[in-house]
Design a protein around this motif. Structure first.
Motif, PDB file in Angstrom:
ATOM      1  N   LEU A  60     -13.195  -2.590  10.640  1.00  0.00           N
ATOM      2  CA  LEU A  60     -13.313  -3.287   9.363  1.00  0.00           C
ATOM      3  C   LEU A  60     -12.617  -4.638   9.472  1.00  0.00           C
ATOM      4  O   LEU A  60     -11.412  -4.698   9.731  1.00  0.00           O
ATOM      5  N   PHE A  61     -13.385  -5.717   9.294  1.00  0.00           N
ATOM      6  CA  PHE A  61     -12.831  -7.064   9.374  1.00  0.00           C
ATOM      7  C   PHE A  61     -12.577  -7.595   7.971  1.00  0.00           C
ATOM      8  O   PHE A  61     -13.495  -7.684   7.152  1.00  0.00           O
ATOM      9  N   LYS A  62     -11.308  -7.953   7.711  1.00  0.00           N
ATOM     10  CA  LYS A  62     -10.905  -8.476   6.405  1.00  0.00           C
ATOM     11  C   LYS A  62     -11.378  -7.550   5.278  1.00  0.00           C
ATOM     12  O   LYS A  62     -12.030  -7.981   4.320  1.00  0.00           O
ATOM     13  N   ALA A  63     -11.030  -6.282   5.409  1.00  0.00           N
ATOM     14  CA  ALA A  63     -11.445  -5.279   4.421  1.00  0.00           C
ATOM     15  C   ALA A  63     -10.596  -5.383   3.160  1.00  0.00           C
ATOM     16  O   ALA A  63      -9.377  -5.542   3.228  1.00  0.00           O
ATOM     17  N   ARG A  64     -11.261  -5.306   2.006  1.00  0.00           N
ATOM     18  CA  ARG A  64     -10.573  -5.299   0.706  1.00  0.00           C
ATOM     19  C   ARG A  64     -10.911  -4.006  -0.022  1.00  0.00           C
ATOM     20  O   ARG A  64     -11.975  -3.424   0.177  1.00  0.00           O
ATOM     21  N   HIS A  65     -10.002  -3.575  -0.872  1.00  0.00           N
ATOM     22  CA  HIS A  65     -10.318  -2.412  -1.701  1.00  0.00           C
ATOM     23  C   HIS A  65     -11.250  -2.878  -2.817  1.00  0.00           C
ATOM     24  O   HIS A  65     -10.946  -3.824  -3.533  1.00  0.00           O
ATOM     25  N   PRO A  66     -12.407  -2.226  -2.996  1.00  0.00           N
ATOM     26  CA  PRO A  66     -13.405  -2.723  -3.954  1.00  0.00           C
ATOM     27  C   PRO A  66     -12.979  -2.658  -5.413  1.00  0.00           C
ATOM     28  O   PRO A  66     -13.586  -3.325  -6.257  1.00  0.00           O
ATOM     29  N   LEU A  67     -11.960  -1.870  -5.723  1.00  0.00           N
ATOM     30  CA  LEU A  67     -11.522  -1.757  -7.116  1.00  0.00           C
ATOM     31  C   LEU A  67     -10.441  -2.770  -7.475  1.00  0.00           C
ATOM     32  O   LEU A  67     -10.045  -2.862  -8.638  1.00  0.00           O
ATOM     33  N   LEU A  68      -9.947  -3.518  -6.486  1.00  0.00           N
ATOM     34  CA  LEU A  68      -8.943  -4.542  -6.747  1.00  0.00           C
ATOM     35  C   LEU A  68      -9.625  -5.892  -6.936  1.00  0.00           C
ATOM     36  O   LEU A  68     -10.668  -6.160  -6.329  1.00  0.00           O
ATOM     37  N   ALA A  69      -9.042  -6.736  -7.774  1.00  0.00           N
ATOM     38  CA  ALA A  69      -9.600  -8.072  -7.995  1.00  0.00           C
ATOM     39  C   ALA A  69      -9.618  -8.844  -6.673  1.00  0.00           C
ATOM     40  O   ALA A  69      -8.657  -8.789  -5.905  1.00  0.00           O
ATOM     41  N   MET A  70     -10.733  -9.552  -6.429  1.00  0.00           N
ATOM     42  CA  MET A  70     -10.898 -10.234  -5.139  1.00  0.00           C
ATOM     43  C   MET A  70      -9.818 -11.282  -4.896  1.00  0.00           C
ATOM     44  O   MET A  70      -9.425 -11.526  -3.762  1.00  0.00           O
ATOM     45  N   ASP A  71      -9.337 -11.928  -5.955  1.00  0.00           N
ATOM     46  CA  ASP A  71      -8.318 -12.960  -5.774  1.00  0.00           C
ATOM     47  C   ASP A  71      -6.917 -12.377  -5.632  1.00  0.00           C
ATOM     48  O   ASP A  71      -5.963 -13.087  -5.347  1.00  0.00           O
ATOM     49  N   GLU A  72      -6.786 -11.049  -5.820  1.00  0.00           N
ATOM     50  CA  GLU A  72      -5.485 -10.402  -5.689  1.00  0.00           C
ATOM     51  C   GLU A  72      -5.392  -9.523  -4.449  1.00  0.00           C
ATOM     52  O   GLU A  72      -4.321  -9.351  -3.874  1.00  0.00           O
ATOM     53  N   ALA A  73      -6.517  -8.928  -4.046  1.00  0.00           N
ATOM     54  CA  ALA A  73      -6.506  -7.998  -2.912  1.00  0.00           C
ATOM     55  C   ALA A  73      -6.242  -8.737  -1.608  1.00  0.00           C
ATOM     56  O   ALA A  73      -6.789  -9.803  -1.359  1.00  0.00           O
ATOM     57  N   VAL A  74      -5.365  -8.155  -0.780  1.00  0.00           N
ATOM     58  CA  VAL A  74      -5.076  -8.710   0.551  1.00  0.00           C
ATOM     59  C   VAL A  74      -6.042  -8.071   1.554  1.00  0.00           C
ATOM     60  O   VAL A  74      -6.124  -6.849   1.650  1.00  0.00           O
ATOM     61  N   ALA A  75      -6.780  -8.898   2.268  1.00  0.00           N
ATOM     62  CA  ALA A  75      -7.764  -8.399   3.235  1.00  0.00           C
ATOM     63  C   ALA A  75      -7.078  -8.098   4.563  1.00  0.00           C
ATOM     64  O   ALA A  75      -6.267  -8.892   5.046  1.00  0.00           O
ATOM     65  N   ASN A  76      -7.404  -6.959   5.146  1.00  0.00           N
ATOM     66  CA  ASN A  76      -6.801  -6.542   6.413  1.00  0.00           C
ATOM     67  C   ASN A  76      -7.862  -6.133   7.421  1.00  0.00           C
ATOM     68  O   ASN A  76      -8.937  -5.641   7.050  1.00  0.00           O
ATOM     69  N   ASP A  77      -7.563  -6.344   8.700  1.00  0.00           N
ATOM     70  CA  ASP A  77      -8.405  -5.839   9.781  1.00  0.00           C
ATOM     71  C   ASP A  77      -7.932  -4.422  10.124  1.00  0.00           C
ATOM     72  O   ASP A  77      -6.742  -4.207  10.370  1.00  0.00           O
TER      73      ASP A  77
END
Length: 786
Positions: free
Chosen positions: A305-322
């Motif tokens: 998973l590249f720069k994966a975000r949790h879908p229930l978190l706001a996109m501008d708040e969620a930290v993306a992780n590999d």
């Protein structure tokens, strides 16, 4: 998969968000019953159909899916002999119309060949066109469910008589309310209806004046609603016409119901397919709303998973992780402080896996990969306190016992705070034992823990990787970044110091920590510092690379402009010189013409050979142009140039190779990575072309190798992709390719946009375009080279 796991990973909330994008109850019903599939082939098909719908939305912006109803109960009722209501027919006609609209919509996309959508086309082809039935219904029933006069000739005739009779009744009653006694005997000067018969409101004391039938009275009893005797017969006739009208309407509805029953199979198929299309496009719209991409699907246990975000978190708040597992290691142990993001990381990989297996796109970058697991197990509790009770420990152990009964090599297991809630020494031992058991069964495991004993777990076992969530001691807050390969460390002393605890107290506390623990903590701190420095250097290197690339592009642009300007100046000088020569020759011819004329008139004795010599002298007087900026002459022995010859460009004192002849006295020459047009007079032969293989070859660092006609960038990072594109284009130019393809995928479009922006400014690129339908569509850029 277990319903409890789906609830733990909040798949029900994902479905609630998905419901907002359904256009009908049919699509909503399919969303409510949505479950992840465990079949590899089915997951691949589900992802492909969602990707097709996403491509349609990107191309068209919207899909016409309004006017769809669940008409299955109506069709079933028609099959058993019931009579459908006008509103039932309205819904049936609307659904038929909606199916025809979406069918034409998909056909138009197919005809334009902008994208390939074979799955959607196949579904669309399965719907029959029932336009005649739709028109038949609309000719009989309007949008409000009223049966129209045009439904039958008999109904039109009955309604004409009905309206004429109503007019006579009203006219008679209005005569009563306009009479001179009306104000005295009537409560109100109006004509009204009671029991489907026309009446007038008469005061109680004058009831005998009008005779007839009393149909109702007011609440006070002072007003009686009377049907005067004189219109009783007219009202009876009106009633008869209304009964005839109702009979004729039932007859019309009965005939239409028979038509519906005859087309029941086609109608039920339309309903089924329209529900599927609504569901598929709802998935695509939801994916677009969370900026999701289509993952690659495999059955070999690999998750990337590249720069994966949790879908229930706001996109501008969620930290993306590999996040990656299954390739070099099958177990990840995440350590770190409370509220640092460990549980969110677990839920992110869990929900992304379930979403992908349900056919949904996932909130990651292009190139991400998901394995199809037979089971996903999750032991994740909401309690984050270290003061957990025995009952909490017991409930976790009950879950773990159930997991150990079923787990195998096709499972993904997520443990949150494994072994917590009991004695630390026993809890750590249990955690290690449980991890060993699950690891030995071949499952993919991600576990979070507080226990320091598990920090060494990854170092002692092959196939296990340590990880942690980063904590910023300066701000006393987590960054939520996942660090693969770096175990978490305790920040208690640093936090206490930042909060003002006395240094002496902190040092005294350190004395109780063993030397081994201190060494491990120091090693972890060193790893974190090294990682931060490496990250800073990487960012700095990226900036330098961007700066160098910009400078490189600017120099290329200036060099190209210089060559173009030079060629224009040569052409201008040649044109000017040609005019001078033409003028001189013209004047010479005029002089000779005059001399001949004088000779013919015998006014001067001039010999013909003298005229010829004079012409030669005049031609010899024509000026010769210097073709190069240097006065360099070629060797007297003229060489017949051929494509592939190694030559020297005299004006630049540079060696190159002849590519092709562009005119009688001009060649295209390859000098390094540049191609330019050079006059043959500016070339000096060095040696002939070498024998080459039948395949195009490019030479790099003195060795030959085959250059592919395609470059696949899917899964690449932006900076690395541009480096590969630059090298590939140089090799393709040297190989003499006129056209190549660069595969960047669709996804969010960031990589595609960056690559195309780079190509537009590249020195060797003539033009670019998206691939045709058979070439990969918008996921491929076709590059024509100069």
């Amino acid at each position: 998969m277990f319903e409890k796991v789906l609830k733990t990973l909040e798949f029900d909330k994902i479905k609630s968000l998905l419901l907002e994008f359904a256009s009908s109850s049919l699509g909503a019903d399919k969303i409510k019953s949505l479950l992840p599939s465990t079949s590899y082939d089915e997951v691949v098909k589900l992802q492909e159909e969602t990707d097709e719908a996403a491509s349609v939305i990107r191309l068209k912006g919207n899909v016409p899916l309004s006017g769809i109803y669940d008409i299955r109960p109506h069709v079933k009722r028609s099959e058993i002999g019931g009579i459908l209501s006008p509103n039932d027919f309205v819904q049936i006609a609307s659904t038929i119309h909606a199916s025809r609209v979406i069918k034409h919509f998909i056909e138009d996309i197919t005809d334009s060949k902008d994208i390939l959508i074979p799955i959607l086309v196949k579904k669309s082809d399965g719907m029959s066109i029932l336009t005649p039935l739709e028109h038949e219904i609309k000719n009989a029933v309007d949008e409000n469910g009223e049966v129209l006069d045009s439904a039958s000739t008999e109904l039109r005739h009955i309604r004409q008589q009905l309206r004429a009779n109503e007019s006579r009744v009203r006219e008679k009653l209005e005569g009563y309310i306009r009479s001179k006694n009306a104000q005295k005997m009537l409560s109100d000067a109006i004509v009204t209806i009671r029991n489907d018969r026309y009446v007038i409101p008469v005061k109680q004391e004058y009831r005998g004046h009008y005779g007839g039938i009393v149909h109702d009275q007011s609440s006070s009893g002072q007003t009686l609603f009377i049907e005067p005797q004189s219109i009783v017969q007219l009202n009876n006739q009106l009633r008869e016409f209304k009964l005839k009208e109702q009979q004729e309407i039932e007859k019309i509805l009965q005939a239409l119901t028979v038509e519906i029953a005859a087309a029941s199979h086609e109608l039920l198929e339309i309903v089924r397919i329209m529900g599927e299309l609504d569901f598929i496009f709802a998935k695509a719209k939801f994916g677009a709303s969370i900026k999701a991409t289509k993952p690659k699907v495999n059955d070999n246990g690999i998750v990337k998973l590249f720069k994966a975000r949790h879908p229930l978190l706001a996109m501008d708040e969620a930290v993306a992780n590999d996040i990656a597992i299954g390739e070099n290691y099958s177990t990840i142990v995440i350590t770190g402080p409370n509220t640092g993001g460990k549980t969110v990381t677990l839920k992110t990989i869990g929900i992304c896996t379930i979403m992908a297996q349900a056919g949904l796109q996932i909130p990651t970058l292009d190139g991400s990969e998901i394995n199809v697991f037979k089971q996903v197990f999750a032991d994740i509790g909401d309690e984050q306190s270290i003061e957990q009770s025995l009952s909490t420990f017991s409930s976790h152990m009950v879950n773990i016992v159930e997991i150990l009964k079923l787990v195998d090599h096709e499972s993904l297991v997520l443990f949150d705070e494994l072994g917590a809630g009991t004695d630390p020494q026993e809890g750590a031992a249990l955690a290690i034992s449980i991890l060993d058991e699950v690891y030995n069964r071949g499952a993919k495991v991600i576990a979070t823990t507080h226990y320091p004993e598990l920090k060494a777990y990854g170092y002692n076992r092959e196939g296990v990787m340590n990880a942690s969530v980063e904590f910023n001691v300066e701000t006393l807050s987590p960054t939520y970044k996942l660090l693969i390969g770096v175990p978490g460390r305790s920040n208690a002393f640093e936090i206490s110091k930042r909060l003002g605890l006395n240094d002496a107290v902190i040092e005294h506390a350190r004395s109780y920590i063993g030397a081994d623990t201190n060494e491990v903590e120091n090693m972890i701190a060193s790893l974190e510092q090294s990682r931060r420095l490496a990250e800073e250097e990487r960012l700095e290197a990226n900036e330098l690379m961007k700066s160098a690339d910009k400078l490189h592009k600017d120099l290329q642009k200036q060099m190209i402009e210089f060559y173009e300007q030079r060629d224009k100046m040569y052409e201008k000088a040649e044109a000017k010189a040609a005019k001078v020569v033409d003028k001189a020759k013209s004047e010479a011819e005029e002089i000779i013409h005059d001399l001949r004329k004088l000779q013919q008139n015998k006014k001067a004795e001039i010999k013909e050979h003298e005229l010829i010599e004079a012409r030669k002298r005049l031609e010899g007087a024509a000026p010769e142009l210097e073709k190069t900026s240097k006065s360099v002459k070629r060797s007297a022995s003229k060489h017949e140039f051929a494509a592939g010859d190694e030559v020297k460009v005299l004006s630049f004192d540079q060696k190159g190779h002849l590519v092709e002849r562009v005119s009688r006295n001009e060649w295209q020459v390859q000098i390094g990575i540049m191609k330019m047009k050079v006059k043959e007079s500016d070339l000096e032969f060095i040696k002939g072309k070498q024998k080459v293989e039948t395949k195009p070859l490019a030479t790099v660092k003195g060795r030959d190798y085959h250059v592919s006609l395609e470059l696949d960038l899917r899964g690449e990072r932006y900076e690395g992709a541009l480096i590969r594109v630059e090298k590939y284009l140089d090799d393709a130019v040297l190989a003499g390719y006129p056209r190549v393809s660069i595969i960047h995928g669709k996804g969010t479009g960031a990589l595609r946009q960056g690559v195309q922006e780079y190509l537009k400014n590249h020195r060797n690129v003539k033009r670019i375009r998206f691939g045709e339908a058979g070439e990969g569509g918008s996921g491929v850029t076709v590059v024509e080279l100069k």
